[in-house]
Design an enzyme around this catalytic site. Structure first.
Site, PDB file in Angstrom:
ATOM      1  N   SER A  95      38.111  39.582  40.761  1.00  0.00           N
ATOM      2  CA  SER A  95      38.674  39.976  39.464  1.00  0.00           C
ATOM      3  C   SER A  95      40.185  39.873  39.362  1.00  0.00           C
ATOM      4  CB  SER A  95      38.238  41.398  39.100  1.00  0.00           C
ATOM      5  OG  SER A  95      36.859  41.442  38.948  1.00  0.00           O
ATOM      6  N   SER A 150      41.527  38.021  37.236  1.00  0.00           N
ATOM      7  CA  SER A 150      41.789  37.980  35.787  1.00  0.00           C
ATOM      8  C   SER A 150      41.864  39.383  35.197  1.00  0.00           C
ATOM      9  CB  SER A 150      40.683  37.240  35.024  1.00  0.00           C
ATOM     10  OG  SER A 150      40.274  36.120  35.700  1.00  0.00           O
ATOM     11  N   ASP A 196      34.597  44.442  35.326  1.00  0.00           N
ATOM     12  CA  ASP A 196      35.847  44.171  36.047  1.00  0.00           C
ATOM     13  C   ASP A 196      37.013  44.951  35.440  1.00  0.00           C
ATOM     14  OD1 ASP A 196      34.058  42.390  37.070  1.00  0.00           O
ATOM     15  OD2 ASP A 196      35.033  40.596  36.266  1.00  0.00           O
ATOM     16  N   GLU A 204      39.599  38.342  27.155  1.00  0.00           N
ATOM     17  CA  GLU A 204      38.959  37.331  28.004  1.00  0.00           C
ATOM     18  C   GLU A 204      37.822  36.626  27.244  1.00  0.00           C
ATOM     19  OE1 GLU A 204      38.772  38.234  32.047  1.00  0.00           O
ATOM     20  OE2 GLU A 204      37.457  36.557  32.529  1.00  0.00           O
TER      21      GLU A 204
HETATM   22  C1  GLA Z   1      31.954  38.409  36.667  1.00  0.00           C
HETATM   23  C2  GLA Z   1      32.098  39.009  35.290  1.00  0.00           C
HETATM   24  C3  GLA Z   1      31.554  40.451  35.256  1.00  0.00           C
HETATM   25  C4  GLA Z   1      30.158  40.525  35.844  1.00  0.00           C
HETATM   26  C5  GLA Z   1      30.083  39.796  37.187  1.00  0.00           C
HETATM   27  C6  GLA Z   1      28.681  39.707  37.719  1.00  0.00           C
HETATM   28  O1  GLA Z   1      32.782  39.086  37.575  1.00  0.00           O
HETATM   29  O2  GLA Z   1      33.459  39.026  34.904  1.00  0.00           O
HETATM   30  O3  GLA Z   1      31.592  40.948  33.950  1.00  0.00           O
HETATM   31  O4  GLA Z   1      29.216  40.024  34.943  1.00  0.00           O
HETATM   32  O5  GLA Z   1      30.604  38.479  37.107  1.00  0.00           O
HETATM   33  O6  GLA Z   1      28.209  40.966  38.072  1.00  0.00           O
END
Ligand code: GLA
Length: 385
Positions: free
Chosen positions: A127, A129, A173, A161
């Protein structure tokens, strides 16, 4: 140098004066509950001690000047005027968050100079982002003294996003980067946004191993999984797969499988994964690390066989980790999939053996060098200066 010091030092070097404030927004690792967030379900991540630091000062006008230290690029835009999309993806994270903050708080027209840097590896399922979005959301809040809760900042980040960057992610996230709790895993109900914190088990470390495999198809595959989940929810006549219990799933599984094999497999993963998150909370409460290990292993198998989002390299890493960890603790892929990282809950005394087993085998087998991190569960976004 850590990102906080680096952002402060680089701010001064780039803008020629000292920054007034600094915020830090963490990345996250998800222990269990994958691809459940956009199905209104349950997840159990924690914020980690890797993240995005932004140092900034208000300006006398409404101009934003943004310096992205890690790529040595800049952006500038006037927030009194409509904020346009850029062709550079990173700029849209910043612009998008500011735009949707303004939509919510139209009085916000404060200009700023900002320097930011991150130590979250990009495109690895940790994450990076969300850390960027939440650091910018918090920056706006501090600059304008805006009456926003952290959950609101998280949802604004998600909206940026989804609508401005064009990635159709769920809310896990951003909520984790905003609301993480030190030394705790947080179980999030992605529908009600209720959070149940559970302490990281005593004597255990959170190890993250980056496969350093990245696939271009992530966005397309992610979106098609969402679509297939929606198709399955329609079949069951519910708003989201969260509303289907394992028993209800079994009752109509054969019918769905005959009608639409893919929707059946995706729903099988989501329904079972939601249940596993709830069971994981109970296992942690009872300090039953064997049970947690089984749940993590089942989660991985389900992502591999039913949701079909793992890769051979990731499967191999998980197998190695499971051998090194044994029965107490577990390992699984974490994040959106198609490469990225695995996460392990591993007894402290086995961390070195885990690192070694992977160092001895992974590159030999795949030709790719892994990166190994031991991280701690941290608080969500906060102002450090
Ligand atoms: C990405 C997305 C989240 C989630 C995961 C899978 O990180 O940004 O929102 O869906 O994949 O659990």
């Amino acid at each position: 140098m850590n990102p906080i010091e680096l952002s402060q030092q680089q701010f001064e070097q780039h803008f020629g004066y000292e920054s007034q404030h600094t915020v830090f927004a963490p990345g996250r690792v998800n222990i269990i509950g994958e691809h459940t967030d956009y199905n209104d379900g349950f997840v159990m991540p924690c914020a980690i001690n890797y993240g995005m630091a932004a140092s900034f000062s208000p300006r006398d006008d409404s101009i934003w000047r943004v310096y992205a230290i890690d790529i040595n690029e800049t952006d500038a835009f006037d927030i009194k005027k409509p904020i346009p999309q850029s062709e550079d993806k990173w700029k849209n994270y910043v612009r998008g968050v500011v735009k949707y903050i303004q939509e919510r708080c139209p009085e916000f027209i404060q200009g700023a100079d900002i320097a930011m840097t991150s130590n979250v590896p990009m495109s690895s399922g940790l994450s990076s982002s969300a850390a960027l979005e939440i650091s910018i959301g918090k920056t706006c809040q501090v600059l304008g003294n805006l009456p926003l809760t952290l959950a609101e900042i998280a949802l604004i980040g998600q909206k940026a996003e989804n609508k401005f960057v064009g990635a159709n992610c769920g809310n896990m996230d951003q909520l984790t980067s905003a609301l993480g709790q030190k030394d705790h895993l947080i179980m999030i109900d992605c529908r009600s946004l209720d959070i149940t914190p559970t302490p990281v088990p005593q004597g255990y470390s959170i190890a993250i191993i980056n496969s350093n495999v990245k696939h271009d198809l992530v966005t397309g595959e992610y979106n098609s999984r969402r679509q297939e989940c929606e198709t399955a929810a329609q079949f069951f006549g519910v708003k989201a797969l969260r509303d289907v219990t394992p028993e209800q799933f079994i009752e109509r599984a054969a019918e769905l499988q005959q009608l639409n094999e893919l929707a059946y497999k995706r729903a099988k993963h989501v329904v079972s994964e939601n249940h596993r998150v709830l069971e994981a909370v109970e296992a942690l409460k009872a300090n039953d690390m064997q049970k947690l290990g089984v749940l993590m292993a089942d989660s991985h198998d389900s992502m591999r066989d039913d949701f079909e989002i793992t890769t051979p390299e990731i499967d191999y890493l998980v197998e190695l980790a499971q051998v090194a960890i044994g029965k107490d603790g577990g390992a699984r892929m974490t994040g959106g999939g198609f490469g990225g990282c695995i996460v392990c809950l591993v007894p402290n005394q086995k961390v070195d053996a885990l690192r070694q087993l992977i160092a001895e085998n992974y590159q030999k087998q795949t030709g790719i060098q892994e990166t190994f991190y031991v991280c701690t569960a941290c608080d969500g976004v906060h102002q450090v200066k």
